[in-house]
Design a protein around this motif. Structure first.
Motif, short mmCIF file in Angstrom:
data_model
loop_
_atom_site.label_atom_id
_atom_site.label_comp_id
_atom_site.label_asym_id
_atom_site.label_seq_id
_atom_site.Cartn_x
_atom_site.Cartn_y
_atom_site.Cartn_z
N PHE A 32 0.83 -1.20 0.00
CA PHE A 32 0.00 0.00 0.00
C PHE A 32 0.86 1.24 0.00
N SER A 33 1.92 1.23 0.78
CA SER A 33 2.73 2.43 0.94
C SER A 33 3.44 2.84 -0.34
N SER A 34 3.46 1.98 -1.35
CA SER A 34 4.12 2.32 -2.60
C SER A 34 3.18 2.95 -3.62
N TRP A 78 2.91 8.62 -2.87
CA TRP A 78 3.10 7.52 -1.93
C TRP A 78 3.85 7.94 -0.66
N THR A 79 4.67 8.97 -0.77
CA THR A 79 5.37 9.46 0.43
C THR A 79 4.52 10.43 1.22
N GLY A 80 3.45 10.93 0.60
CA GLY A 80 2.67 11.99 1.22
C GLY A 80 3.26 13.36 1.00
N ARG A 91 -2.28 10.66 4.59
CA ARG A 91 -2.18 9.20 4.61
C ARG A 91 -1.32 8.75 5.78
N ASP A 92 -1.57 7.51 6.21
CA ASP A 92 -0.77 6.87 7.25
C ASP A 92 -0.36 5.51 6.70
N ASN A 93 0.90 5.38 6.31
CA ASN A 93 1.37 4.15 5.67
C ASN A 93 1.60 3.03 6.66
N VAL A 94 1.54 3.31 7.94
CA VAL A 94 1.61 2.25 8.95
C VAL A 94 0.23 1.64 9.14
N ASN A 99 -2.17 1.92 6.92
CA ASN A 99 -2.74 1.65 5.59
C ASN A 99 -4.06 2.39 5.38
#
Length: 126
Positions: free
Chosen positions: A29-31, A53-55, A72-75, A77
């Motif tokens: 997801f984070s990508s 993707w990095t925000g 977004r929160d990549n932890v 998701n």
């Protein structure tokens, strides 16, 4: 394959606020760059906001600039859409989606996004 589920919609008075959430399942997801779109009654689906993707980069439709904030929160998701100063014309079903590979960061075309969620209804009315 990423699966997306939107939540947080509802009925709000003009001038009010709502925060929409898009929960993602699946790997990597984070990508992915992510976007929010909306579709009002009798209207075509239109771009609302997107985030890389990095925000680090965010893009907004002119109609929501200064009122909506995407994050977004990549932890966890998740992708959030904070909506302030809501107007009746913001009434729509709101969808989140994944930006497809090879597309421009600032694209606003629904055709450049995929893995659409089922949507969440936002109604702005007194």
């Amino acid at each position: 394959q990423v699966q997306l589920v939107e939540s947080g919609g509802g009925l709000v008075q003009p001038g009010g606020s709502l925060t929409l959430s898009c929960a993602a399942s699946g790997r990597l997801f984070s990508s992915y760059a992510m976007g929010w779109f909306r579709q009002g009654p009798g209207k075509e689906r239109e771009f609302v906001a997107s985030i890389t993707w990095t925000g680090g980069n965010k893009y907004y439709a002119d109609s929501v600039k200064g009122r909506f904030t995407i994050s977004r929160d990549n932890v966890k998701n998740t992708v959030l859409l904070l909506m302030n100063s809501l107007k009746p014309e913001d009434t729509a079903i709101y969808y989140c989606a994944v930006r497809l590979g090879g597309r421009s960061d600032n694209t606003k075309s629904p055709a450049d996004f995929g893995s659409w969620g089922q949507g969440t209804q936002v109604t702005v009315s007194s």
